[in-house]
Design a protein around this motif. Structure first.
Motif, PDB file in Angstrom:
ATOM      1  N   HIS A 298       0.808  -1.224   0.000  1.00 59.38           N
ATOM      2  CA  HIS A 298       0.000   0.000   0.000  1.00 59.38           C
ATOM      3  C   HIS A 298       0.841   1.273   0.000  1.00 59.38           C
ATOM      4  O   HIS A 298       0.441   2.269  -0.604  1.00 59.38           O
ATOM      5  CB  HIS A 298      -0.911  -0.037   1.240  1.00 59.38           C
ATOM      6  CG  HIS A 298      -1.960   1.032   1.287  1.00 59.38           C
ATOM      7  ND1 HIS A 298      -2.859   1.136   2.315  1.00 59.38           N
ATOM      8  CD2 HIS A 298      -2.256   2.060   0.466  1.00 59.38           C
ATOM      9  CE1 HIS A 298      -3.660   2.164   2.133  1.00 59.38           C
ATOM     10  NE2 HIS A 298      -3.320   2.748   0.998  1.00 59.38           N
ATOM     11  N   PHE A 299       2.001   1.260   0.658  1.00 57.13           N
ATOM     12  CA  PHE A 299       2.678   2.532   0.898  1.00 57.13           C
ATOM     13  C   PHE A 299       4.097   2.630   0.361  1.00 57.13           C
ATOM     14  O   PHE A 299       4.883   1.688   0.458  1.00 57.13           O
ATOM     15  CB  PHE A 299       2.703   2.857   2.397  1.00 57.13           C
ATOM     16  CG  PHE A 299       1.389   3.361   2.892  1.00 57.13           C
ATOM     17  CD1 PHE A 299       0.961   4.640   2.578  1.00 57.13           C
ATOM     18  CD2 PHE A 299       0.552   2.546   3.610  1.00 57.13           C
ATOM     19  CE1 PHE A 299      -0.274   5.103   2.991  1.00 57.13           C
ATOM     20  CE2 PHE A 299      -0.690   2.990   4.032  1.00 57.13           C
ATOM     21  CZ  PHE A 299      -1.100   4.278   3.730  1.00 57.13           C
ATOM     22  N   ALA A 300       4.376   3.804  -0.185  1.00 52.53           N
ATOM     23  CA  ALA A 300       5.728   4.274  -0.421  1.00 52.53           C
ATOM     24  C   ALA A 300       6.141   5.017   0.860  1.00 52.53           C
ATOM     25  O   ALA A 300       5.788   4.592   1.953  1.00 52.53           O
ATOM     26  CB  ALA A 300       5.750   5.171  -1.654  1.00 52.53           C
ATOM     27  N   LEU A 301       6.874   6.126   0.744  1.00 52.60           N
ATOM     28  CA  LEU A 301       7.240   6.919   1.927  1.00 52.60           C
ATOM     29  C   LEU A 301       6.276   8.086   2.084  1.00 52.60           C
ATOM     30  O   LEU A 301       6.402   9.118   1.415  1.00 52.60           O
ATOM     31  CB  LEU A 301       8.676   7.436   1.813  1.00 52.60           C
ATOM     32  CG  LEU A 301       9.776   6.394   1.967  1.00 52.60           C
ATOM     33  CD1 LEU A 301      11.155   7.050   1.878  1.00 52.60           C
ATOM     34  CD2 LEU A 301       9.651   5.654   3.297  1.00 52.60           C
ATOM     35  N   GLY A 302       5.276   7.903   2.939  1.00 55.94           N
ATOM     36  CA  GLY A 302       4.294   8.952   3.185  1.00 55.94           C
ATOM     37  C   GLY A 302       3.181   8.998   2.166  1.00 55.94           C
ATOM     38  O   GLY A 302       2.137   9.586   2.417  1.00 55.94           O
ATOM     39  N   PHE A 303       3.379   8.401   1.009  1.00 58.16           N
ATOM     40  CA  PHE A 303       2.407   8.419  -0.079  1.00 58.16           C
ATOM     41  C   PHE A 303       1.880   7.015  -0.336  1.00 58.16           C
ATOM     42  O   PHE A 303       2.575   6.024  -0.094  1.00 58.16           O
ATOM     43  CB  PHE A 303       3.062   8.947  -1.368  1.00 58.16           C
ATOM     44  CG  PHE A 303       3.611  10.335  -1.233  1.00 58.16           C
ATOM     45  CD1 PHE A 303       2.812  11.435  -1.471  1.00 58.16           C
ATOM     46  CD2 PHE A 303       4.931  10.532  -0.852  1.00 58.16           C
ATOM     47  CE1 PHE A 303       3.321  12.719  -1.330  1.00 58.16           C
ATOM     48  CE2 PHE A 303       5.442  11.807  -0.711  1.00 58.16           C
ATOM     49  CZ  PHE A 303       4.631  12.909  -0.945  1.00 58.16           C
ATOM     50  N   GLU A 304       0.660   6.937  -0.840  1.00 61.76           N
ATOM     51  CA  GLU A 304       0.153   5.658  -1.307  1.00 61.76           C
ATOM     52  C   GLU A 304       0.903   5.263  -2.579  1.00 61.76           C
ATOM     53  O   GLU A 304       1.181   6.112  -3.425  1.00 61.76           O
ATOM     54  CB  GLU A 304      -1.344   5.758  -1.574  1.00 61.76           C
ATOM     55  CG  GLU A 304      -2.160   5.946  -0.304  1.00 61.76           C
ATOM     56  CD  GLU A 304      -3.621   6.184  -0.582  1.00 61.76           C
ATOM     57  OE1 GLU A 304      -4.452   5.453  -0.023  1.00 61.76           O
ATOM     58  OE2 GLU A 304      -3.938   7.107  -1.352  1.00 61.76           O
ATOM     59  N   ALA A 305       1.239   3.991  -2.703  1.00 64.02           N
ATOM     60  CA  ALA A 305       1.979   3.513  -3.874  1.00 64.02           C
ATOM     61  C   ALA A 305       1.046   3.573  -5.083  1.00 64.02           C
ATOM     62  O   ALA A 305       0.153   2.739  -5.239  1.00 64.02           O
ATOM     63  CB  ALA A 305       2.479   2.095  -3.633  1.00 64.02           C
ATOM     64  N   GLN A 306       1.256   4.541  -5.941  1.00 62.12           N
ATOM     65  CA  GLN A 306       0.301   4.813  -7.014  1.00 62.12           C
ATOM     66  C   GLN A 306       0.159   3.692  -8.047  1.00 62.12           C
ATOM     67  O   GLN A 306      -0.957   3.326  -8.416  1.00 62.12           O
ATOM     68  CB  GLN A 306       0.659   6.138  -7.690  1.00 62.12           C
ATOM     69  CG  GLN A 306       0.550   7.344  -6.775  1.00 62.12           C
ATOM     70  CD  GLN A 306      -0.849   7.487  -6.196  1.00 62.12           C
ATOM     71  OE1 GLN A 306      -1.807   7.735  -6.915  1.00 62.12           O
ATOM     72  NE2 GLN A 306      -0.978   7.300  -4.885  1.00 62.12           N
ATOM     73  N   PRO A 307       1.249   3.111  -8.563  1.00 63.20           N
ATOM     74  CA  PRO A 307       1.072   2.059  -9.570  1.00 63.20           C
ATOM     75  C   PRO A 307       0.382   0.805  -9.046  1.00 63.20           C
ATOM     76  O   PRO A 307      -0.106  -0.005  -9.843  1.00 63.20           O
ATOM     77  CB  PRO A 307       2.518   1.752 -10.010  1.00 63.20           C
ATOM     78  CG  PRO A 307       3.296   2.979  -9.663  1.00 63.20           C
ATOM     79  CD  PRO A 307       2.673   3.465  -8.402  1.00 63.20           C
ATOM     80  N   GLN A 308       0.337   0.628  -7.724  1.00 57.13           N
ATOM     81  CA  GLN A 308      -0.394  -0.518  -7.179  1.00 57.13           C
ATOM     82  C   GLN A 308      -1.888  -0.367  -7.429  1.00 57.13           C
ATOM     83  O   GLN A 308      -2.589  -1.337  -7.681  1.00 57.13           O
ATOM     84  CB  GLN A 308      -0.133  -0.648  -5.673  1.00 57.13           C
ATOM     85  CG  GLN A 308       1.307  -0.820  -5.292  1.00 57.13           C
ATOM     86  CD  GLN A 308       1.929  -2.013  -5.974  1.00 57.13           C
ATOM     87  OE1 GLN A 308       2.811  -1.885  -6.817  1.00 57.13           O
ATOM     88  NE2 GLN A 308       1.450  -3.198  -5.638  1.00 57.13           N
TER      89      GLN A 308
END
Length: 375
Positions: A298-308
């Protein structure tokens, strides 16, 4: 429906028209920037410059600030949170790094017994409550969406490291210089433009959660009374203080412009973040299943993982959704920044509304067609 699209973006207008036709009475806005130029500017059921509660889109603004501070050496991702904030200790919290905190791995997703609206609205008060709270899992060993609290946690690190709040940094580095119509703390002078959010036609968001579950704790459904997201967004105190987890207020132009300013550049001004910073913060840092939402990776650093969630987006994409159904992102590879807002909750609530799939895909296809036409 009102607004304009640049040549080649007519399919985006068609998709937007279909969305608003399918849900009578829906107030919505859509804005897209390409390399800092506004190419889509549409609204229906609300003025193009109307402002509304955009909830967790605030996390995107807050963590663009964190990314900028890391880029400039004011924060170190691999320092422990407790080295900045000594009170954040106990049951493994003292070992948690800022990197793990940003990846929603702290386990401190709420407090026992829940929080009042006044506490959720004030990041400083919220941070004080969270500092001594036992984590709901061993910090760093798992991850789960810190829905109402991540901005207060990272914000306290920012305040102690720099002497200024996330909201102050956001105002100085992004909102004011780029003239963004997205706010972490809405001034009283802008209140006349605010349009209240509305409940979903089928169910109230957050209703029916098991009060003992991690989901309920993260969304403050175990409080007495449980947090009603509609009432929360429509509370003036929340809008005034702009909590960095849940208090974003803005328009689609403001939301798209936020990401354009940070990632692609806006109106001839260079991007706030370097390419390397965008790539660093866009990488997935929490693999596996989110203990709160059930999403994978679900997550990158602080951001939702967009390509997922949106597989047609590039690896260097930063973005975040909001409970009302809003979504904002910027794809650095395409030079595309997107913002979608709506004033009515999606049935069931939570995250970007389903129509973001078709709207964002139409914008991406238009951008790629434009690139092919230039060859």
């Amino acid at each position: 429906m009102n607004g304009t699209v640049a040549a080649g973006y007519e399919p985006v207008r068609e998709q937007f028209a279909a969305v608003v036709a399918a849900e009578p009475g829906l107030g919505a806005q859509l804005a897209v920037y390409r390399y800092g130029r506004l190419v889509v500017d549409l609204s229906a059921g609300m003025a193009a410059d109307a402002l509304t509660a955009l909830y967790s889109t605030a996390k995107g603004a807050a963590h663009l600030v964190v990314a900028w501070l890391v880029q400039h050496g004011a924060l170190d991702l691999d320092r422990t949170v407790s080295s900045y904030w000594p009170q954040f200790t106990g049951e493994g919290k003292e070992e948690l790094t800022l990197r793990d905190l940003l990846a929603h791995r702290s386990g401190v997703i709420g407090v026992d017994g829940g929080l009042r609206t006044e506490e959720l609205a004030d990041d400083r008060v919220l941070a004080d409550r969270l500092a001594s709270q036992r984590p709901y899992w061993r910090p760093g060993r798992a991850y789960g969406y810190h829905a109402f609290v991540i901005g207060a946690l990272t914000g306290e690190v920012v305040r102690r490291a720099t002497g200024h709040t996330i909201q102050q940094h956001y105002q100085r580095q992004l909102r004011a210089p780029f003239g963004l119509d997205f706010h972490l703390g809405l001034p009283a002078t802008e209140e006349p433009r605010y349009v209240p959010v509305q409940p979903a036609t089928e169910s109230r968001p957050g209703a029916g959660s098991d009060p003992t579950s991690l989901t309920a704790i993260a969304f403050n459904q175990h409080a007495t009374p449980p947090t009603d997201l509609v009432e929360y967004g429509n509370t003036r105190l929340v809008r005034a203080l702009g909590p960095a987890s849940s208090g974003g207020v803005g328009s689609a132009r403001g939301l798209a412009g936020l990401y354009a300013a940070a990632v692609t550049g806006l109106d001839g001004r260079p991007a706030l973040l370097h390419e390397q910073t965008v790539a660093r913060f866009a990488r997935v840092h929490s693999h596996g299943t989110d203990l709160v939402t059930g999403e994978r990776d679900h997550f990158a650093l602080g951001f939702e993982a967009q390509p997922q969630r949106y597989p047609f987006l590039g690896a260097r994409t930063l973005g975040h959704s909001g409970a009302i159904g809003a979504h904002g992102f910027a794809d650095a590879e395409l030079g595309l920044a997107y913002g979608y807002t709506r004033r009515r909750f999606v049935a069931g609530g939570g995250g970007g509304a389903p129509e973001n799939q078709r709207l964002a895909l139409a914008a991406v296809h238009a951008a790629r067609r434009a690139d092919r036409g230039q060859r």
